[in-house]
Design an enzyme around this catalytic site. Sequence first.
Site, PDB file in Angstrom:
ATOM      1  N   ASP A 185       0.835  -1.196   0.000  1.00  0.00           N
ATOM      2  CA  ASP A 185       0.000   0.000   0.000  1.00  0.00           C
ATOM      3  C   ASP A 185       0.878   1.258   0.000  1.00  0.00           C
ATOM      4  OD1 ASP A 185      -2.233  -1.493  -0.033  1.00  0.00           O
ATOM      5  OD2 ASP A 185      -2.683  -1.310   2.105  1.00  0.00           O
ATOM      6  N   PHE A 186       0.356   2.310  -0.564  1.00  0.00           N
ATOM      7  CA  PHE A 186       1.030   3.626  -0.590  1.00  0.00           C
ATOM      8  C   PHE A 186       2.407   3.547  -1.248  1.00  0.00           C
ATOM      9  CE2 PHE A 186      -1.381   3.153   3.458  1.00  0.00           C
ATOM     10  CZ  PHE A 186      -2.505   3.833   3.045  1.00  0.00           C
ATOM     11  N   ARG A 187       2.568   2.588  -2.178  1.00  0.00           N
ATOM     12  CA  ARG A 187       3.829   2.378  -2.894  1.00  0.00           C
ATOM     13  C   ARG A 187       4.974   2.000  -1.944  1.00  0.00           C
ATOM     14  NH1 ARG A 187       1.775   2.626  -7.443  1.00  0.00           N
ATOM     15  NH2 ARG A 187       0.707   4.419  -8.340  1.00  0.00           N
ATOM     16  N   LEU A 188       4.613   1.523  -0.765  1.00  0.00           N
ATOM     17  CA  LEU A 188       5.650   1.052   0.166  1.00  0.00           C
ATOM     18  C   LEU A 188       5.823  -0.443  -0.075  1.00  0.00           C
ATOM     19  CD1 LEU A 188       4.526   3.174   3.208  1.00  0.00           C
ATOM     20  CD2 LEU A 188       6.491   3.540   1.724  1.00  0.00           C
TER      21      LEU A 188
END
Length: 207
Positions: A184-187
Site C-alpha cells: 500500500d502507498f507504494r511502500l
Amino acid sequence: MDQLRTDDPKRVDFTLSEDPVALFATWMTEAEAAEPEDPNAMALATAGSDGLPDVRMVLLKGFDARGFVFYTNTQSTKGEELAQNPQAALVLHWKSLRRQVRARGPIAPVTAEEADAYFQSRRRESRLGAIASQQSRPLADRATLMKAVAELSERYGDGPIPRPAHWTGFRIAPVSIEFWQNGDFRLHDRVRFTRTGEGWSRARLYP
Ligand SMILES: Cc1cc2nc3c(=O)[nH]c(=O)nc-3n(C[C@H](O)[C@H](O)[C@H](O)COP(=O)(O)O)c2cc1C
C-alpha cells in the site's frame, strides 16, 4: 517498515526467505493458480555487440537451482545477440498477484539432450513451425510460412520430427534474483538475492 505492512499479517514474510530458488518456485506455483494466461511469460533482455538493449517476451520452460530456461531460434535476433554477448536479464510480472521477479546473469545453451526432450514434448504443429520459421527474418506474406509448414508436414508424415539445429534452449544462470511485492502507498517490499559462491546473500531494498 514492517509495521506499515497492511497485508495479511499471518502471511509468511517473503523478505525473510533464505533460498531464492524455493521462493521463486512458490511464487511460480501461486502465479499458475492466479494468472489467467501464460503465468510463465517473461521479458528477456539482451544486448548484442552494439550495446543497445533489446527486449521481448519468451516463455519460461524450466527453473531450478541452475537457472531459468527458455527455448528459441538461435538464428533470431536474440540468438545473434546472445552469441555476441552471452548475458541476459529477465523479468516476470504477475499482475493478479502484483508481484515482480527480476534476474540477470550469464546465459548458455542447454544440453542437446535437454533441448531434444523438450522439443519432442511439443505438439507436432509446434515442432513443424519451429523448423519452418526463420525467426526474425523478413517474411513476404503469411502464405509463404503456411506453405513451408504444409511441405514439412507432408515430408515428415507420421514419422519422427527431429529438432532442427537452429532451435534450442538457453539457461540464464542468475547472479541475482530480485523479488518485489506491491505494498500500500507504494511502500512495496523488495528483496534481492546475490550469488556468493555456492550460496546467496540477501538484502532488502528501498522500493
Ligand atoms: C507471451 C509470449 C511468449 C513468447 N514466447 C516465446 C518463446 O518462448 N520463444 C521465442 O522464441 N519467442 C517467443 N515469443 C515471441 C518473441 O516475443 C519474439 O517475437 C521472437 O522471439 C523474436 O524475437 P527476436 O527478434 O528478438 O529474436 C513470445 C511472445 C509472447 C508475446
